[in-house]
Design a protein around this motif. Structure first.
Motif, short mmCIF file in Angstrom:
data_model
loop_
_atom_site.label_atom_id
_atom_site.label_comp_id
_atom_site.label_asym_id
_atom_site.label_seq_id
_atom_site.Cartn_x
_atom_site.Cartn_y
_atom_site.Cartn_z
N SER A 37 30.05 63.63 109.88
CA SER A 37 29.92 65.04 109.48
C SER A 37 29.91 65.25 107.97
N ILE A 38 29.97 64.18 107.21
CA ILE A 38 30.04 64.30 105.75
C ILE A 38 28.64 64.14 105.16
N THR A 39 28.20 65.15 104.42
CA THR A 39 26.86 65.14 103.84
C THR A 39 26.88 64.56 102.43
N ILE A 40 25.71 64.31 101.92
CA ILE A 40 25.58 63.83 100.53
C ILE A 40 26.11 64.88 99.57
N ASP A 41 25.81 66.15 99.83
CA ASP A 41 26.31 67.23 98.96
C ASP A 41 27.84 67.25 98.96
N ASP A 42 28.45 67.05 100.13
CA ASP A 42 29.92 66.99 100.21
C ASP A 42 30.45 65.88 99.31
N LEU A 43 29.83 64.70 99.42
CA LEU A 43 30.29 63.56 98.64
C LEU A 43 30.15 63.79 97.14
N CYS A 44 29.02 64.35 96.73
CA CYS A 44 28.81 64.62 95.30
C CYS A 44 29.86 65.59 94.78
N ARG A 45 30.14 66.61 95.57
CA ARG A 45 31.14 67.60 95.16
C ARG A 45 32.53 66.96 95.05
N ARG A 46 32.89 66.17 96.04
CA ARG A 46 34.23 65.59 96.06
C ARG A 46 34.41 64.46 95.05
N LEU A 47 33.34 63.73 94.78
CA LEU A 47 33.42 62.63 93.81
C LEU A 47 33.11 63.10 92.39
N GLY A 48 32.59 64.34 92.27
CA GLY A 48 32.26 64.85 90.95
C GLY A 48 31.12 64.09 90.30
N CYS A 49 30.12 63.74 91.10
CA CYS A 49 28.99 62.98 90.56
C CYS A 49 27.68 63.60 91.03
N LEU A 75 25.18 58.85 93.06
CA LEU A 75 25.55 58.45 94.41
C LEU A 75 24.51 57.51 95.02
N TYR A 76 23.25 57.79 94.76
CA TYR A 76 22.18 56.95 95.31
C TYR A 76 22.05 55.62 94.58
N SER A 77 22.88 55.41 93.55
CA SER A 77 22.92 54.07 92.95
C SER A 77 23.63 53.09 93.88
N VAL A 78 24.40 53.63 94.84
CA VAL A 78 25.06 52.78 95.84
C VAL A 78 24.03 52.27 96.84
N ARG A 126 30.44 50.09 88.17
CA ARG A 126 30.36 51.50 88.56
C ARG A 126 30.09 51.62 90.06
N ARG A 127 29.19 50.77 90.56
CA ARG A 127 28.86 50.81 91.98
C ARG A 127 30.08 50.41 92.82
N SER A 128 30.82 49.40 92.38
CA SER A 128 32.00 48.96 93.12
C SER A 128 33.05 50.07 93.15
N LEU A 129 33.23 50.77 92.03
CA LEU A 129 34.19 51.86 91.98
C LEU A 129 33.79 52.98 92.92
N LEU A 130 32.50 53.30 92.95
CA LEU A 130 32.00 54.33 93.88
C LEU A 130 32.23 53.91 95.33
N LEU A 131 31.97 52.64 95.63
CA LEU A 131 32.19 52.15 97.00
C LEU A 131 33.66 52.27 97.39
N ASP A 132 34.56 51.97 96.45
CA ASP A 132 36.00 52.10 96.73
C ASP A 132 36.35 53.54 97.09
N ARG A 133 35.81 54.49 96.34
CA ARG A 133 36.14 55.90 96.57
C ARG A 133 35.49 56.41 97.86
N LEU A 134 34.27 55.97 98.11
CA LEU A 134 33.61 56.34 99.36
C LEU A 134 34.35 55.76 100.56
N GLU A 135 34.83 54.53 100.41
CA GLU A 135 35.58 53.88 101.49
C GLU A 135 36.82 54.70 101.84
N GLU A 136 37.54 55.19 100.83
CA GLU A 136 38.74 55.99 101.09
C GLU A 136 38.40 57.24 101.91
N ILE A 137 37.30 57.89 101.55
CA ILE A 137 36.90 59.11 102.26
C ILE A 137 36.49 58.80 103.69
#
Length: 207
Positions: free
Chosen positions: A43-55, A60-63, A24-35
């Motif tokens: 300029s990207i906040t944690i709230d932005d990432l949660c909204r865009r990743l749907g998590c 997210l903090y498991s990463v 799960r962590r590796s998959l999250l890292l892959d998606r974060l890497e793309e962004i």
């Protein structure tokens, strides 16, 4: 046969949970890497990432434990995956010259995945700039090793090998600092790709 609920079962269950968490962590890292590679991270906040990743933030903090540590984890993930791909590409190459070219072309291909926004953010933020320096130093060391192998095999001229080794380190440092890119108008990916051809053509044994 161990009874149900034995220490062996517990250990196996724990190992399965660890693998699942790591996947799960590796998959999250892959998606974060793309962004991040596409847009940078300043300029990207944690709230932005949660909204865009749907998590959730918990997911997210498991990463990593903070936004800054997530940024560093994603940057390390990018370089680790790039290194694995490049090493796989050169593993079967026996010609020293082609190894140098393929290695640096691979570095160039990896760096071309970076948007200007990500590159600027990476070199401007000291923790990620440090990760970049570490990987640049490792690349310079790897290429120097290829040159030494080429000299030993009689493919490269020994007299210029030491100079080439130092030149590689300086050129990679110039790419990393941005000074070389500014003066040449090249991107980091283009500079690394051109560097391989320059080195091999300069070191090749001539009749």
């Amino acid at each position: 046969m161990a009874p149900k609920g034995s220490a062996g079962d517990i250990r196996r269950g724990a190992a399965i949970r660890r693998r699942s968490t790591e996947e799960r962590r590796s998959l999250l890292l892959d998606r974060l890497e793309e962004i991040y590679l596409a847009e940078g991270f300043s300029s990207i906040t944690i709230d932005d990432l949660c909204r865009r990743l749907g998590c959730s933030k918990t997911t997210l903090y498991s990463v990593a434990d903070s936004r800054e540590q997530i940024i560093q984890a994603v940057t390390r993930h990018f370089f680790a995956r790039a290194t694995e791909t490049i090493e796989r590409e050169v593993a079967g190459e026996t010609d020293a010259g082609r190894r140098v070219v393929r290695y640096l072309t691979g570095v160039g291909a990896a760096m071309r995945r970076n948007s200007i926004a990500f590159y600027v953010d990476m070199v401007s933020y000291e923790p990620t700039a440090s990760i970049y320096r570490l990987n640049s130093d490792a690349a310079a060391t790897r290429v120097r090793g290829f040159i030494e192998e080429g000299v030993a095999a009689g493919q490269f001229r020994k007299a210029n090998a030491a100079l080439a080794g130092q030149a590689i380190a300086l050129l990679i440092e110039g790419v990393q600092s941005g000074e070389l890119l500014e003066r040449t108008g090249l991107t980091a990916g283009e500079a690394f790709s051109e560097l391989g051809e320059l080195i091999v053509n300069g070191l090749s044994v001539r009749d």
